[in-house]
Motif scaffolding. Sequence first.
Motif, mmCIF file in Angstrom:
data_model
loop_
_atom_site.group_PDB
_atom_site.id
_atom_site.type_symbol
_atom_site.label_atom_id
_atom_site.label_comp_id
_atom_site.label_asym_id
_atom_site.label_seq_id
_atom_site.Cartn_x
_atom_site.Cartn_y
_atom_site.Cartn_z
ATOM 1 N N ARG A 117 47.117 -89.611 -40.225
ATOM 2 C CA ARG A 117 46.342 -90.396 -39.249
ATOM 3 C C ARG A 117 45.884 -91.707 -39.873
ATOM 4 O O ARG A 117 46.038 -92.780 -39.282
ATOM 5 N N LYS A 118 45.371 -91.622 -41.079
ATOM 6 C CA LYS A 118 44.879 -92.829 -41.760
ATOM 7 C C LYS A 118 46.029 -93.767 -42.127
ATOM 8 O O LYS A 118 45.902 -94.977 -42.015
ATOM 9 N N LEU A 149 43.434 -91.626 -32.155
ATOM 10 C CA LEU A 149 44.397 -90.522 -32.186
ATOM 11 C C LEU A 149 44.222 -89.643 -30.945
ATOM 12 O O LEU A 149 45.213 -89.242 -30.322
ATOM 13 N N ALA A 150 42.986 -89.382 -30.582
ATOM 14 C CA ALA A 150 42.705 -88.573 -29.390
ATOM 15 C C ALA A 150 43.261 -89.252 -28.146
ATOM 16 O O ALA A 150 43.936 -88.619 -27.324
ATOM 17 N N LEU A 151 42.997 -90.521 -28.008
ATOM 18 C CA LEU A 151 43.450 -91.270 -26.838
ATOM 19 C C LEU A 151 44.978 -91.287 -26.742
ATOM 20 O O LEU A 151 45.549 -91.048 -25.684
ATOM 21 N N ARG A 152 45.633 -91.543 -27.845
ATOM 22 C CA ARG A 152 47.091 -91.661 -27.842
ATOM 23 C C ARG A 152 47.800 -90.314 -27.690
ATOM 24 O O ARG A 152 48.891 -90.245 -27.138
ATOM 25 N N SER A 153 47.181 -89.238 -28.200
ATOM 26 C CA SER A 153 47.843 -87.935 -28.204
ATOM 27 C C SER A 153 47.503 -87.073 -26.988
ATOM 28 O O SER A 153 48.237 -86.139 -26.676
ATOM 29 N N GLY A 154 46.384 -87.365 -26.347
ATOM 30 C CA GLY A 154 45.940 -86.520 -25.249
ATOM 31 C C GLY A 154 45.148 -85.309 -25.720
ATOM 32 O O GLY A 154 44.785 -84.447 -24.922
ATOM 33 N N VAL A 155 44.884 -85.229 -27.010
ATOM 34 C CA VAL A 155 44.066 -84.158 -27.584
ATOM 35 C C VAL A 155 42.629 -84.655 -27.610
ATOM 36 O O VAL A 155 42.382 -85.807 -27.967
ATOM 37 N N SER A 156 41.693 -83.816 -27.240
ATOM 38 C CA SER A 156 40.307 -84.268 -27.180
ATOM 39 C C SER A 156 39.783 -84.669 -28.554
ATOM 40 O O SER A 156 40.216 -84.125 -29.585
ATOM 41 N N ARG A 183 37.083 -81.183 -35.001
ATOM 42 C CA ARG A 183 36.986 -79.789 -35.443
ATOM 43 C C ARG A 183 38.160 -79.439 -36.356
ATOM 44 O O ARG A 183 37.982 -78.789 -37.390
ATOM 45 N N PHE A 184 39.367 -79.887 -35.987
ATOM 46 C CA PHE A 184 40.536 -79.591 -36.807
ATOM 47 C C PHE A 184 40.394 -80.192 -38.202
ATOM 48 O O PHE A 184 40.611 -79.506 -39.204
ATOM 49 N N GLU A 185 40.019 -81.444 -38.276
ATOM 50 C CA GLU A 185 39.899 -82.079 -39.585
ATOM 51 C C GLU A 185 38.770 -81.469 -40.422
ATOM 52 O O GLU A 185 38.835 -81.484 -41.642
ATOM 53 N N ARG A 186 37.772 -80.912 -39.756
ATOM 54 C CA ARG A 186 36.637 -80.324 -40.466
ATOM 55 C C ARG A 186 36.878 -78.860 -40.850
ATOM 56 O O ARG A 186 36.505 -78.431 -41.939
ATOM 57 N N THR A 187 37.528 -78.091 -39.958
ATOM 58 C CA THR A 187 37.631 -76.643 -40.177
ATOM 59 C C THR A 187 39.055 -76.112 -40.257
ATOM 60 O O THR A 187 39.262 -74.979 -40.682
ATOM 61 N N GLY A 188 40.029 -76.895 -39.783
ATOM 62 C CA GLY A 188 41.411 -76.428 -39.740
ATOM 63 C C GLY A 188 41.739 -75.661 -38.472
ATOM 64 O O GLY A 188 42.839 -75.168 -38.313
ATOM 65 N N VAL A 210 50.900 -79.419 -31.753
ATOM 66 C CA VAL A 210 52.229 -79.936 -31.419
ATOM 67 C C VAL A 210 52.121 -81.352 -30.844
ATOM 68 O O VAL A 210 52.932 -82.227 -31.168
ATOM 69 N N GLN A 211 51.122 -81.599 -30.008
ATOM 70 C CA GLN A 211 50.927 -82.945 -29.458
ATOM 71 C C GLN A 211 50.645 -83.951 -30.583
ATOM 72 O O GLN A 211 51.178 -85.070 -30.569
ATOM 73 N N LEU A 212 49.823 -83.567 -31.542
ATOM 74 C CA LEU A 212 49.518 -84.461 -32.661
ATOM 75 C C LEU A 212 50.761 -84.699 -33.507
ATOM 76 O O LEU A 212 51.037 -85.834 -33.928
ATOM 77 N N ALA A 213 51.522 -83.643 -33.753
ATOM 78 C CA ALA A 213 52.754 -83.780 -34.535
ATOM 79 C C ALA A 213 53.738 -84.716 -33.831
ATOM 80 O O ALA A 213 54.398 -85.533 -34.478
ATOM 81 N N HIS A 214 53.807 -84.614 -32.514
ATOM 82 C CA HIS A 214 54.696 -85.485 -31.741
ATOM 83 C C HIS A 214 54.286 -86.946 -31.907
ATOM 84 O O HIS A 214 55.131 -87.808 -32.196
ATOM 85 N N LEU A 215 53.010 -87.230 -31.750
ATOM 86 C CA LEU A 215 52.538 -88.607 -31.878
ATOM 87 C C LEU A 215 52.807 -89.165 -33.270
ATOM 88 O O LEU A 215 53.192 -90.324 -33.422
ATOM 89 N N LEU A 216 52.634 -88.329 -34.292
ATOM 90 C CA LEU A 216 52.810 -88.786 -35.674
ATOM 91 C C LEU A 216 54.245 -88.626 -36.168
ATOM 92 O O LEU A 216 54.518 -88.745 -37.359
ATOM 93 N N ASP A 217 55.175 -88.366 -35.237
ATOM 94 C CA ASP A 217 56.605 -88.257 -35.539
ATOM 95 C C ASP A 217 56.895 -87.159 -36.565
ATOM 96 O O ASP A 217 57.703 -87.333 -37.474
#
Length: 91
Positions: free
Chosen positions: A25-26, A35-42, A48-53, A61-68
């Motif tokens: 992401r960075k 990232l939320a706006l572009r991926s459609g993930v809240s 929460r994911f970056e803090r707790t996994g 999968v949506q995040l993986a798609h955005l980040l190729d």
Amino acid sequence: MNSYLLHKTPLATQVELASKLRVLRKQAGYSQAELALRSGVSLGSIKRFERTGKISLESLVQLAHLLDCLDDFDSVFVSRQVDKRVEKLFT
């Protein structure tokens, strides 16, 4: 993670994935909000994911798609039959 374990725990895997996502992401120059706006993930899910996994498979999968990185899932749940046959040669 306990350094005496032979295999990673599910939680260790989740935390490692979250760390990798944060790095990607960075590198892409995205804030969590972008990232939320572009991926459609809240935004809450990303935080929460970056803090707790913890994240849903759909959001991951949506995040993986955005980040190729969608092709990275191709190596998940692959048959290990060949490995087992080779292992038998050495036992």
